[in-house]
Design an enzyme around this catalytic site. Structure first.
Site, short mmCIF file in Angstrom:
data_model
loop_
_atom_site.label_atom_id
_atom_site.label_comp_id
_atom_site.label_asym_id
_atom_site.label_seq_id
_atom_site.Cartn_x
_atom_site.Cartn_y
_atom_site.Cartn_z
N ASP A 102 -1.80 -0.81 6.02
CA ASP A 102 -2.03 -0.18 7.32
C ASP A 102 -3.50 0.09 7.60
OD1 ASP A 102 -2.49 3.21 7.11
OD2 ASP A 102 -1.98 2.07 5.32
N ASP A 136 -0.04 5.17 1.29
CA ASP A 136 -0.18 6.00 2.49
C ASP A 136 -0.25 5.15 3.75
OD1 ASP A 136 -0.58 8.90 1.63
OD2 ASP A 136 -2.00 7.87 0.32
N ASP A 166 0.86 -1.17 0.00
CA ASP A 166 0.00 0.00 0.00
C ASP A 166 0.91 1.23 0.00
OD1 ASP A 166 -2.37 1.62 0.40
OD2 ASP A 166 -1.79 1.77 2.50
#
Length: 220
Positions: free
Chosen positions: A165, A10, A8
């Protein structure tokens, strides 16, 4: 045997949440909406801008919503000029190169943000393919973005792992059948585990993570 790692953007390769939250705080202040950490995690974190705006401003036309989202992302890029790679990321990327592993980026972020962040982190030539949620049949939390990455890499889910996250990102990767490692930069470890993460680490320096990676690439 591990053949690729899917990342991923961000909150995973760099911790950008505080800049995104600041941008939304500034944008929504004019609408008398207070964005605290709870609001941010529940309504914004990991989601595609279109869905965020539709949820907060259902009365806006698609054109007005798109314009609002563009203004927010422009503000984010003004705020996030000092982002750094998450601890251990560069060492992990070098290790993947040594191991001959594929490296893909799978994100709900818009193209301008992807280009901005990768350029700022000197990672413009690092990831292939780059899969954007807006280019998939459906963005995260749907599995489509990760399935697209696997298809372009020519791999099965068992040949890859994902670093994520956000809750939407973990749901997406788990639904695609890929082993997912949670990065606890934006959510509590137990929250990530409850979504299906098989391991949760603070960053890429975790010794248990490296032990797992070594076991997955040991071809002896």
């Amino acid at each position: 045997m591990l053949a690729a790692i899917l990342f991923d953007l961000d909150g995973t390769i760099a911790n950008t949440d505080r800049f995104h939250m600041q941008a939304w705080q500034q944008m929504l202040h004019d609408y008398h909406i207070t964005v605290d950490e709870i609001f941010y995690r529940q309504h914004i974190s990991g989601k595609k801008n279109q869905h965020i705006v539709e949820q907060i401003f259902p009365e806006l036309s698609p054109e007005a919503g798109e314009q609002l989202a563009k203004q927010k992302e422009s503000l984010f890029r003004q705020l996030a000029t000092q982002i750094k790679p998450l601890a251990g990321l560069l060492e992990l990327l070098q290790w993947t190169k040594t191991q001959g592993l594929g490296r893909s980026l799978v994100t709900n972020a818009p193209r301008d943000n992807v280009d901005f962040m990768l350029n700022l982190l000197n990672l413009t030539e690092t990831f292939s393919p780059i899969i954007l949620g807006e280019e998939a049949p459906a963005p995260k939390p749907h599995p489509d973005p990760y399935l697209m990455a696997l298809e372009k890499l020519g791999l099965s889910p068992k040949e890859a792992i994902v670093f994520e996250d956000s809750l939407t990102g973990i749901r997406s990767a788990v639904a695609a059948g890929i082993q997912t490692i949670g990065i606890a930069s934006t959510h509590e470890p137990n929250t990530l585990k409850n979504e299906g993460a098989t391991m949760v680490v603070a960053d890429f320096t975790d010794s248990q993570l490296w032990a797992m990676l070594d076991s997955l690439t040991n071809r002896a």
